[in-house]
Design a protein around this motif. Structure first.
Motif, PDB file in Angstrom:
ATOM      1  N   ALA A 182      37.668  42.080  37.802  1.00 11.95           N
ATOM      2  CA  ALA A 182      37.694  42.538  39.187  1.00 11.95           C
ATOM      3  C   ALA A 182      38.336  41.484  40.071  1.00 11.95           C
ATOM      4  O   ALA A 182      38.025  40.297  39.966  1.00 11.95           O
ATOM      5  CB  ALA A 182      36.283  42.842  39.668  1.00 11.95           C
ATOM      6  N   HIS A 183      39.247  41.905  40.924  1.00  7.99           N
ATOM      7  CA  HIS A 183      39.942  41.079  41.922  1.00  7.99           C
ATOM      8  C   HIS A 183      40.975  40.133  41.316  1.00  7.99           C
ATOM      9  O   HIS A 183      41.661  39.439  42.071  1.00  7.99           O
ATOM     10  CB  HIS A 183      38.954  40.276  42.783  1.00  7.99           C
ATOM     11  CG  HIS A 183      37.782  41.058  43.253  1.00  7.99           C
ATOM     12  ND1 HIS A 183      37.904  42.262  43.916  1.00  7.99           N
ATOM     13  CD2 HIS A 183      36.444  40.836  43.137  1.00  7.99           C
ATOM     14  CE1 HIS A 183      36.697  42.734  44.189  1.00  7.99           C
ATOM     15  NE2 HIS A 183      35.801  41.906  43.725  1.00  7.99           N
ATOM     16  N   ALA A 184      41.065  40.086  39.993  1.00  5.19           N
ATOM     17  CA  ALA A 184      42.082  39.229  39.348  1.00  5.19           C
ATOM     18  C   ALA A 184      42.083  37.816  39.900  1.00  5.19           C
ATOM     19  O   ALA A 184      43.129  37.208  40.127  1.00  5.19           O
ATOM     20  CB  ALA A 184      43.468  39.851  39.501  1.00  5.19           C
ATOM     21  N   GLY A 185      40.890  37.278  40.157  1.00  6.81           N
ATOM     22  CA  GLY A 185      40.795  35.932  40.704  1.00  6.81           C
ATOM     23  C   GLY A 185      40.986  35.857  42.195  1.00  6.81           C
ATOM     24  O   GLY A 185      40.945  34.778  42.777  1.00  6.81           O
ATOM     25  N   ALA A 186      41.215  37.022  42.846  1.00  8.45           N
ATOM     26  CA  ALA A 186      41.565  37.076  44.271  1.00  8.45           C
ATOM     27  C   ALA A 186      42.850  36.279  44.475  1.00  8.45           C
ATOM     28  O   ALA A 186      43.589  36.005  43.535  1.00  8.45           O
ATOM     29  CB  ALA A 186      40.426  36.611  45.159  1.00  8.45           C
ATOM     30  N   SER A 187      43.156  35.879  45.690  1.00 10.57           N
ATOM     31  CA  SER A 187      44.400  35.151  45.916  1.00 10.57           C
ATOM     32  C   SER A 187      44.193  33.646  45.735  1.00 10.57           C
ATOM     33  O   SER A 187      43.078  33.139  45.851  1.00 10.57           O
ATOM     34  CB  SER A 187      44.923  35.448  47.322  1.00 10.57           C
ATOM     35  OG  SER A 187      45.346  36.794  47.402  1.00 10.57           O
ATOM     36  N   GLY A 188      45.245  32.947  45.440  1.00 14.53           N
ATOM     37  CA  GLY A 188      45.157  31.508  45.259  1.00 14.53           C
ATOM     38  C   GLY A 188      45.388  31.115  43.815  1.00 14.53           C
ATOM     39  O   GLY A 188      45.906  31.875  42.999  1.00 14.53           O
ATOM     40  N   ALA A 189      44.955  29.901  43.483  1.00 19.60           N
ATOM     41  CA  ALA A 189      45.210  29.353  42.149  1.00 19.60           C
ATOM     42  C   ALA A 189      44.563  30.172  41.043  1.00 19.60           C
ATOM     43  O   ALA A 189      45.081  30.238  39.923  1.00 19.60           O
ATOM     44  CB  ALA A 189      44.717  27.906  42.091  1.00 19.60           C
ATOM     45  N   SER A 190      43.409  30.818  41.329  1.00 20.68           N
ATOM     46  CA  SER A 190      42.693  31.564  40.295  1.00 20.68           C
ATOM     47  C   SER A 190      43.469  32.781  39.818  1.00 20.68           C
ATOM     48  O   SER A 190      43.259  33.270  38.713  1.00 20.68           O
ATOM     49  CB  SER A 190      41.320  32.003  40.808  1.00 20.68           C
ATOM     50  OG  SER A 190      40.470  30.894  40.993  1.00 20.68           O
ATOM     51  N   THR A 191      44.381  33.289  40.656  1.00 23.84           N
ATOM     52  CA  THR A 191      45.157  34.451  40.256  1.00 23.84           C
ATOM     53  C   THR A 191      46.023  34.149  39.038  1.00 23.84           C
ATOM     54  O   THR A 191      46.117  34.958  38.111  1.00 23.84           O
ATOM     55  CB  THR A 191      46.045  34.928  41.420  1.00 23.84           C
ATOM     56  OG1 THR A 191      45.218  35.216  42.543  1.00 23.84           O
ATOM     57  CG2 THR A 191      46.817  36.174  41.035  1.00 23.84           C
ATOM     58  N   GLY A 192      46.632  32.988  39.030  1.00 28.98           N
ATOM     59  CA  GLY A 192      47.451  32.607  37.887  1.00 28.98           C
ATOM     60  C   GLY A 192      46.639  32.511  36.616  1.00 28.98           C
ATOM     61  O   GLY A 192      47.096  32.923  35.534  1.00 28.98           O
ATOM     62  N   CYS A 193      45.432  31.997  36.723  1.00 28.11           N
ATOM     63  CA  CYS A 193      44.543  31.920  35.559  1.00 28.11           C
ATOM     64  C   CYS A 193      44.186  33.322  35.070  1.00 28.11           C
ATOM     65  O   CYS A 193      44.159  33.578  33.858  1.00 28.11           O
ATOM     66  CB  CYS A 193      43.283  31.135  35.920  1.00 28.11           C
ATOM     67  SG  CYS A 193      42.105  30.973  34.570  1.00 28.11           S
ATOM     68  N   ALA A 194      43.907  34.236  35.999  1.00 28.28           N
ATOM     69  CA  ALA A 194      43.578  35.610  35.627  1.00 28.28           C
ATOM     70  C   ALA A 194      44.733  36.256  34.865  1.00 28.28           C
ATOM     71  O   ALA A 194      44.523  36.947  33.855  1.00 28.28           O
ATOM     72  CB  ALA A 194      43.239  36.424  36.871  1.00 28.28           C
ATOM     73  N   VAL A 195      45.941  36.039  35.334  1.00 27.41           N
ATOM     74  CA  VAL A 195      47.120  36.594  34.652  1.00 27.41           C
ATOM     75  C   VAL A 195      47.238  36.017  33.246  1.00 27.41           C
ATOM     76  O   VAL A 195      47.509  36.743  32.276  1.00 27.41           O
ATOM     77  CB  VAL A 195      48.394  36.309  35.473  1.00 27.41           C
ATOM     78  CG1 VAL A 195      49.637  36.679  34.671  1.00 27.41           C
ATOM     79  CG2 VAL A 195      48.360  37.095  36.779  1.00 27.41           C
ATOM     80  N   ASP A 196      47.019  34.722  33.111  1.00 24.24           N
ATOM     81  CA  ASP A 196      47.110  34.085  31.795  1.00 24.24           C
ATOM     82  C   ASP A 196      46.078  34.666  30.828  1.00 24.24           C
ATOM     83  O   ASP A 196      46.390  34.920  29.659  1.00 24.24           O
ATOM     84  CB  ASP A 196      46.901  32.572  31.919  1.00 24.24           C
ATOM     85  CG  ASP A 196      48.080  31.869  32.581  1.00 24.24           C
ATOM     86  OD1 ASP A 196      49.165  32.477  32.646  1.00 24.24           O
ATOM     87  OD2 ASP A 196      47.898  30.728  33.053  1.00 24.24           O
ATOM     88  N   VAL A 197      44.852  34.869  31.307  1.00 27.41           N
ATOM     89  CA  VAL A 197      43.802  35.420  30.444  1.00 27.41           C
ATOM     90  C   VAL A 197      44.143  36.849  30.039  1.00 27.41           C
ATOM     91  O   VAL A 197      44.007  37.239  28.868  1.00 27.41           O
ATOM     92  CB  VAL A 197      42.435  35.363  31.157  1.00 27.41           C
ATOM     93  CG1 VAL A 197      41.372  36.107  30.350  1.00 27.41           C
ATOM     94  CG2 VAL A 197      42.009  33.909  31.370  1.00 27.41           C
ATOM     95  N   ALA A 198      44.584  37.657  30.998  1.00 28.08           N
ATOM     96  CA  ALA A 198      44.928  39.047  30.686  1.00 28.08           C
ATOM     97  C   ALA A 198      46.106  39.135  29.723  1.00 28.08           C
ATOM     98  O   ALA A 198      46.164  40.032  28.870  1.00 28.08           O
ATOM     99  CB  ALA A 198      45.243  39.801  31.977  1.00 28.08           C
ATOM    100  N   LYS A 199      47.052  38.216  29.852  1.00 26.59           N
ATOM    101  CA  LYS A 199      48.203  38.204  28.948  1.00 26.59           C
ATOM    102  C   LYS A 199      47.801  37.755  27.545  1.00 26.59           C
ATOM    103  O   LYS A 199      48.353  38.233  26.542  1.00 26.59           O
ATOM    104  CB  LYS A 199      49.269  37.261  29.511  1.00 26.59           C
ATOM    105  CG  LYS A 199      50.592  37.312  28.759  1.00 26.59           C
ATOM    106  CD  LYS A 199      51.629  36.433  29.450  1.00 26.59           C
ATOM    107  CE  LYS A 199      52.964  36.491  28.694  1.00 26.59           C
ATOM    108  NZ  LYS A 199      54.008  35.661  29.371  1.00 26.59           N
ATOM    109  N   ARG A 200      46.815  36.887  27.469  1.00 25.10           N
ATOM    110  CA  ARG A 200      46.395  36.328  26.180  1.00 25.10           C
ATOM    111  C   ARG A 200      45.591  37.309  25.351  1.00 25.10           C
ATOM    112  O   ARG A 200      45.707  37.337  24.117  1.00 25.10           O
ATOM    113  CB  ARG A 200      45.575  35.063  26.435  1.00 25.10           C
ATOM    114  CG  ARG A 200      45.005  34.396  25.207  1.00 25.10           C
ATOM    115  CD  ARG A 200      44.192  33.175  25.595  1.00 25.10           C
ATOM    116  NE  ARG A 200      43.392  32.661  24.498  1.00 25.10           N
ATOM    117  CZ  ARG A 200      42.421  31.752  24.640  1.00 25.10           C
ATOM    118  NH1 ARG A 200      42.173  31.248  25.847  1.00 25.10           N
ATOM    119  NH2 ARG A 200      41.728  31.341  23.595  1.00 25.10           N
TER     120      ARG A 200
END
Length: 249
Positions: free
Chosen positions: A161-179
């Motif tokens: 949910a929220h894909a980490g929201a905005s900011g640095a956490s968003t990039g981490c969320a994308v990495d996890v979803a891609k992995r």
């Protein structure tokens, strides 16, 4: 058809927010939302209060004729495990709910801790996805915690949910979803630039539309329509991903 994958019903004691059945239904009709997955706001930490809001959600799924609603259970993960499992099973098997929600910010839970993993195992055993709040909520809501869940339960579908929201956490969320093939993303509250990056990196089959609260519907619709131009891709994020992930009828 547009399906909103993340809507809250009830009074939330953490955020002093109250979403009524009428407000949710009227907002869906106003903005052309044909279906929505409804989960509880955070009630007081008593299992009776969770059962009450679950019953309200079930009633909404049965009685509303203008919008198709599906239920999602959400409870304090620190309840005794047998109580948590029993009520979750009631929601899925008797009330027809299609998913389970963990809220690190509302329930003070690290999804990767013993209680968090136990709740995820309950969802896995019932054959429904688990949605995990990410973003606001400190280290417990860091998207990297989702990696532990996805790795521990490869046969469990996980939605961030929220894909980490905005900011640095968003990039981490994308990495996890891609992995992880079993991790999907609902990007409510993500800024448009970050969302456009998600579309490019993950593809629309990993993404689903959501608002979190009715007031946010027009903002999210504008973001999705600005970032995605293909009608086929819009159909994927507006309904197909949620249909596939939550096995919606």
């Amino acid at each position: 058809m547009i399906i909103d994958a993340h809507v809250h019903l009830g009074y939330d004691v953490c955020f002093d927010m109250d979403n009524t059945e009428k407000f949710i239904t009227d907002s869906c009709l106003e903005y052309g939302i044909g279906g929505a997955l409804v989960q509880p706001c955070i009630p007081r930490p008593y299992i009776e209060d969770y059962k009450e809001i679950h019953d309200r959600i079930y009633k909404l799924t049965q009685e509303c004729k203008d919008v198709k609603f599906w239920g999602m259970s959400s409870m304090n993960p620190h309840f005794r495990l047998n109580d948590y499992a029993e009520e979750t099973e009631r929601c899925v098997k008797e009330l027809g709910f299609v998913g389970v929600k963990l809220s690190p910010i509302g329930h003070a839970i690290n999804p990767a801790c013993k209680d968090g993993l136990a709740c995820c195992d309950v969802a896995r055993s019932l054959g429904v996805p688990v949605m995990i709040h990410t973003g606001n909520g400190g280290s417990f809501a860091d998207p990297i915690k989702v990696a532990k869940v996805a790795e521990e339960f490869p046969d469990l579908t996980v939605v961030m949910a929220h894909a980490g929201a905005s900011g640095a956490s968003t990039g981490c969320a994308v990495d996890v979803a891609k992995r992880f093939d079993n991790v999907f993303v609902e990007p409510s509250w993500v800024d448009i630039a970050a969302f456009m990056g998600m579309v490019e990196t993950l593809g629309c089959s990993k993404l689903m539309f959501s608002s979190d609260i009715p007031e946010n519907i027009p903002v999210e619709l504008a973001t999705f329509r600005r970032a995605i131009k293909s009608e086929a891709d819009l159909e994927q994020v507006f309904c197909k991903t949620a249909q596939e992930v939550f096995k919606l009828k």
